[in-house]
Write an enzyme that holds these catalytic residues in place. Structure first.
Site, short mmCIF file in Angstrom:
data_model
loop_
_atom_site.label_atom_id
_atom_site.label_comp_id
_atom_site.label_asym_id
_atom_site.label_seq_id
_atom_site.Cartn_x
_atom_site.Cartn_y
_atom_site.Cartn_z
CG ASN A 89 -0.32 0.00 2.53
OD1 ASN A 89 0.85 -0.40 2.66
ND2 ASN A 89 -1.03 0.42 3.56
CG HIS A 176 -6.75 -5.63 6.37
ND1 HIS A 176 -5.93 -4.76 7.06
CD2 HIS A 176 -8.03 -5.25 6.66
CE1 HIS A 176 -6.68 -3.90 7.75
NE2 HIS A 176 -7.95 -4.18 7.52
CG ASP A 302 0.09 -3.85 10.75
OD1 ASP A 302 0.50 -3.25 9.74
OD2 ASP A 302 -1.08 -3.80 11.15
ZN ZN Z 1 -3.81 -4.73 7.79
#
Ligand code: ZN
Length: 428
Positions: A89, A176, A302
């Site tokens: 992303n 996700h 993360d």
């Molecule tokens: Zn995520």
């Protein structure tokens, strides 16, 4: 270039010397000698295989003010990592061979860890049509993990097609898990506390519904599925059920979900805003138990750096996410080792061996044994220190552990025999 590590304790067991020659472990044993070798004194230090992160946000290209491949790689090396998967992303999104090769090259240039790009599942993370999965797999970056992380692949038909394509490429879809129709406007875990604080809730069911759907799809098409940042007790139960039925599903938990709860939201400090949100004590207990018994395969950070203007603002407008790479191992020591739930071999398994296997990485997650690549770390398990965000290598400062004392200090990290960290400091 030879290296002789004296008196380390491989996997926390009996002391041994480790001789490294030409990037590989040449010998492990007592009283090794090697003329001309650089000697590293490691008495009392635990030696583990270099850690592998399945879930890192390096922000480059696009948000180099928050992190770059180089600064994130340095943070990773300081945390004991020798390989990290860089999430897709970015801006532009890593949904083409060109972008994943760019990230891969930047990682090579930084030379601190192996940066392994994750490819987006859908074009622009928009969840509408599949990205160039085959081209990314065939590129120099050799992408094997595909994820729209930050977004859920919510359309079940598209998720099924993604699983089928990625299966043919020998890869895995990392989901996700968040049903977006159930989390519109969500600010924290949905429960008593969200009601009292007046913040819109993110129900556990929004995660569990997607995991339930996806393990059924993965079982149906015979594909591998990986579940990102599992955060609820119900998710652990679903994974346990799916694994008992033979579904090829793996899962990760973050350090912050192993340590912190939704009680952190009480002060409205946005450093604790994260997606999925911090959950309850009962969820934390279930996550620790799931990681201990292997239902959850891996710890993944993360690591989500954010610039000050995106994070140090009102809770409602702050971006979700927190730093993780530099403290992940310490949090695992605090929550899993010091509590007796995992021994050092267990830590190596959940933070190196299994993540490397899930990502299909050669050369990482290998045993500390002759002939293997010399990717390893040395940890002082007795050291304790208070986390100071200003001292972190990350370009961002959003550490949820600021001011907290944590155990364990990474003293050295070696990537194919070359020190990336020595005496607790990055070598470049
Ligand atoms: Zn995520």
């Amino acid at each position: 270039m030879n290296l002789l590590i004296k008196g380390a304790r491989p996997y926390g067991e009996d002391a041994a010397d480790i001789l490294v020659r030409d990037g590989r472990i040449a010998a492990v044993g007592e009283d090794l000698t090697a003329t001309g070798a650089e000697v590293v004194q490691a008495a009392g230090l635990v030696a583990l295989p270099g850690l592998v992160d399945l879930h890192t946000h390096l922000r480059e290209p696009g948000r180099e003010d928050a992190e770059t491949v180089e600064t994130g790689s340095r943070a990773a090396a300081l945390g004991g990592y020798t390989a990290v998967h860089a999430m897709a992303n970015t801006d532009p999104v890593a949904d083409t061979a060109g972008v994943v090769e760019q990230v891969w090259r930047l990682g090579q240039e930084a030379g601190l860890v192996d940066v392994v790009p994750v490819g987006a599942v859908t074009v622009g993370l928009a969840g509408e049509r599949l990205a160039e999965l085959g081209a990314m797999a065939d590129s120099a970056a050799r992408v094997r993990v595909f994820s729209d992380d930050g977004h859920c692949v919510a359309d079940p038909a598209l998720m099924r097609r993604a699983l089928e394509y990625v299966k043919a490429l020998g890869g895995v879809v990392a989901q996700h898990a968040e049903e977006p129709r159930l989390t519109a406007g969500a600010q924290m875990h949905e429960g008593d506390r969200s009601a009292r604080l007046g913040l819109t809730g993110w129900p556990a069911a929004a995660e569990e519904a997607i995991i339930a759907r996806d393990v059924l799809l993965a079982g149906h098409v015979g594909a591998r599925l990986h579940v990102c940042h599992v955060s609820t007790a119900g998710s652990v139960e679903l994974l346990r059920w799916a694994k008992s039925r033979g579904v090829q599903v793996t899962a990760e938990v973050t350090p912050h979900h192993l340590l912190l709860t939704d009680a952190c939201a009480e002060g409205y400090d946005p450093v604790f805003k994260v997606n999925p949100p911090l959950r309850t004590d009962a969820d934390v207990e279930a996550l620790r138990a799931g990681l201990a018994d292997g239902t959850i395969d891996a710890v993944a950070t993360d690591h989500a750096p954010h610039a000050v203007e995106d994070k140090e603002t009102e809770w409602a407008s702050a971006r979700p996410g927190m730093l993780g790479l530099e403290q992940a191992l310490s949090v695992v020591v605090a929550t899993m080792v010091e509590t007796g739930r995992l021994d050092w071999r267990g830590v190596a398994d959940r933070m190196s061996v299994r993540p490397a296997a899930i990502g299909r990485l050669d050369g990482h997650g290998r045993p500390l044994a002759p002939g293997e690549p010399a990717n390893l770390l040395l940890l002082d398990p007795a050291a304790r220190s208070v986390v100071d965000p200003a001292a972190l290598a990350s370009r961002s400062r959003n550490s949820p552990y600021a001011g907290r004392e944590l155990p364990g200090r990474v003293v050295a990290t070696f990537l194919r025999g070359a020190a990336t960290v020595l005496d607790g400091k990055a070598t470049k």
